[in-house]
Write a protein that holds these residues in place. Structure first.
Motif, short mmCIF file in Angstrom:
data_model
loop_
_atom_site.label_atom_id
_atom_site.label_comp_id
_atom_site.label_asym_id
_atom_site.label_seq_id
_atom_site.Cartn_x
_atom_site.Cartn_y
_atom_site.Cartn_z
N ILE A 55 0.83 -1.20 0.00
CA ILE A 55 0.00 0.00 0.00
C ILE A 55 0.86 1.26 0.00
O ILE A 55 0.57 2.22 -0.70
CB ILE A 55 -0.97 -0.02 1.21
N GLY A 56 1.92 1.25 0.78
CA GLY A 56 2.85 2.38 0.77
C GLY A 56 2.67 3.34 1.93
O GLY A 56 3.62 4.00 2.33
N ASP A 57 1.48 3.47 2.47
CA ASP A 57 1.23 4.37 3.60
C ASP A 57 1.36 3.58 4.89
O ASP A 57 0.60 2.64 5.14
CB ASP A 57 -0.16 4.99 3.47
N LEU A 58 2.32 3.96 5.73
CA LEU A 58 2.62 3.21 6.94
C LEU A 58 1.42 3.13 7.88
O LEU A 58 1.12 2.07 8.43
CB LEU A 58 3.82 3.84 7.66
N ALA A 59 0.71 4.24 8.06
CA ALA A 59 -0.44 4.25 8.97
C ALA A 59 -1.54 3.32 8.47
O ALA A 59 -2.13 2.56 9.25
CB ALA A 59 -0.98 5.66 9.13
N VAL A 60 -1.82 3.36 7.19
CA VAL A 60 -2.86 2.49 6.62
C VAL A 60 -2.44 1.03 6.74
O VAL A 60 -3.26 0.17 7.11
CB VAL A 60 -3.14 2.86 5.14
N GLU A 61 -1.18 0.72 6.47
CA GLU A 61 -0.70 -0.65 6.60
C GLU A 61 -0.79 -1.15 8.04
O GLU A 61 -1.18 -2.29 8.29
CB GLU A 61 0.72 -0.78 6.06
N SER A 121 13.84 3.91 -1.39
CA SER A 121 12.58 3.16 -1.58
C SER A 121 12.73 2.08 -2.58
O SER A 121 13.42 2.08 -3.50
CB SER A 121 11.48 4.09 -2.05
#
Length: 121
Positions: A55-61, A121
């Motif tokens: 996903i790439g977004d740490l909070a969402v993951e 990245s």
């Protein structure tokens, strides 16, 4: 989440899964097993799936990892309960074995891929 952090999370999940299997096999009890079981139950089953989504977004993951872990643990427990096979330790061991198999295979396949430099990245 960059590739270095993702590999680190994979390794931590793999070590946590292996540790919970060792603790179950040795019939250990106490705060180490309890804390390891909580960390495992809230993070590892979901991470096995989320790590593949990239996903790439740490909070969402992180949120998706916890939510999926709870959902997977609940789903497996419900099926075990309905089939009159509800044994919490066995369920935990089953989920840990699956996690070790999936994450170990992922780590094995990535063994020849060079580690990315930190901060890239």
């Amino acid at each position: 989440m960059n590739e270095h952090t993702r590999r680190l999370a994979d390794d931590v999940a793999l070590i946590t899964s292996a540790l919970i299997l060792v603790l179950i096999a040795t019939d250990a009890s106490g705060p180490v097993r309890e804390m390891t079981a909580v960390v495992f139950a809230l993070a590892v089953p979901g991470w096995v799936i989320v790590s593949r989504l990239r996903i790439g977004d740490l909070a969402v993951e992180a949120i998706l990892t916890a939510a999926l872990s709870i959902a997977i643990g609940t789903g497996v427990s419900i099926v075990a309960f309905w089939s009159h096979l509800f044994r919490p330790t066995a369920i935990e061991a089953f989920l840990a074995l699956v996690a070790v198999a999936v994450l170990g295979r992922k780590r094995w396949l990535a063994r020849n891929v060079p580690e990315p430099a930190a901060g890239t990245s």
